[in-house]
Design a protein around this motif. Sequence first.
Motif, short mmCIF file in Angstrom:
data_model
loop_
_atom_site.label_atom_id
_atom_site.label_comp_id
_atom_site.label_asym_id
_atom_site.label_seq_id
_atom_site.Cartn_x
_atom_site.Cartn_y
_atom_site.Cartn_z
N PRO A 1 34.63 43.54 38.08
CA PRO A 1 35.42 43.25 39.39
C PRO A 1 35.12 44.19 40.52
O PRO A 1 35.52 45.47 40.32
CB PRO A 1 36.89 43.21 39.25
N SER B 1 32.58 39.36 40.90
CA SER B 1 34.08 38.62 40.90
C SER B 1 34.85 38.67 39.46
O SER B 1 36.11 38.04 39.49
CB SER B 1 34.06 37.29 41.58
N GLN C 1 37.27 33.95 34.56
CA GLN C 1 38.04 34.06 35.94
C GLN C 1 37.00 33.41 37.01
O GLN C 1 37.60 33.49 38.23
CB GLN C 1 38.20 35.66 36.27
N ARG D 1 38.42 31.23 40.20
CA ARG D 1 39.00 31.96 41.44
C ARG D 1 37.87 31.70 42.59
O ARG D 1 38.24 32.01 44.09
CB ARG D 1 39.05 33.50 41.35
N GLN E 1 36.92 39.87 48.39
CA GLN E 1 37.44 40.22 47.40
C GLN E 1 39.03 39.96 47.48
O GLN E 1 40.01 39.58 46.58
CB GLN E 1 37.39 41.91 47.37
N ASP F 1 41.45 37.70 44.86
CA ASP F 1 42.85 37.96 44.48
C ASP F 1 43.57 37.23 44.50
O ASP F 1 44.64 37.09 43.87
CB ASP F 1 43.06 39.39 44.90
N GLN F 2 43.62 36.47 45.80
CA GLN F 2 44.80 35.49 46.35
C GLN F 2 44.80 33.98 45.50
O GLN F 2 45.33 33.29 45.90
CB GLN F 2 44.87 35.44 47.85
#
Length: 249
Positions: free
Chosen positions: A12, A199, A204, A207, A225, A229-230
């Motif tokens: 990440p 990422s 994951q 996302r 980024q 995360d959101q």
Amino acid sequence: MADVCGGSDDLPGRRARRPDQKGSEVKIGIIGAGKIGGTLAARLVASGHDVALANSRGPSTLAQVAQDTGARAVGVSEVAIAADAVIVSIPLRALPELDPSHVAGVSVVIDTMNYAPVRRDPRIAELDEGEVESMRVQRLLGRDVVKAFNTINVPSLRDLGRAPGSRNRIALPVAGDSSNSVDVALSLVDAAGFDAVASGPLDQSWRQQPGTPAFCTNLPADDLQLALDQASLADIEAWRSHIATLPPV
């Protein structure tokens, strides 16, 4: 494909590391000669790479695309021969028809596909029940894959690539479990004209699926980024509910 716009623990946040041999040729196969596949072919050929392009109908149907992009038209069974990486850019509904042996001999497989239920794809129960799109791709192909080039639409991919270091250069996410495969994908994103952000692991990669803040928003790297995360699974569910109400394409 992102035409429906409306790894390890150290991955990440890592940015693209351009190859030491700047401008060195990478042999790339692309399965899928639609808008994303064809546009990617043109950008990667322009950056100095050798690109072979295939579709399900055979090379005789690709004469115009080959002329327009500079890619070589080949049969789908030949696309991975001597390739350093293969990009799979077909409608997700067609994935079960792709013989896994066509990508068995290549070290890096990149998935650009997105699930668009009803509008483009039939309902896929596993995805509707929460399976991550690229985890399904990996399962059906029987090998590791990397998720990349799925968050950008055709006009942006065609027109907004910029040289490294350019102001407001768009960033694209790359998810995967193999650090070597992720590095290759990061370098190809960079070669296509975009900043690249690793990422996270493949599980994951939801996302960066359709509906999330990273999808088709053309963000610079730092903002991308934050968008990753959101992201929430509710974003994806809402997007799928909306897309399913639109006329099929």
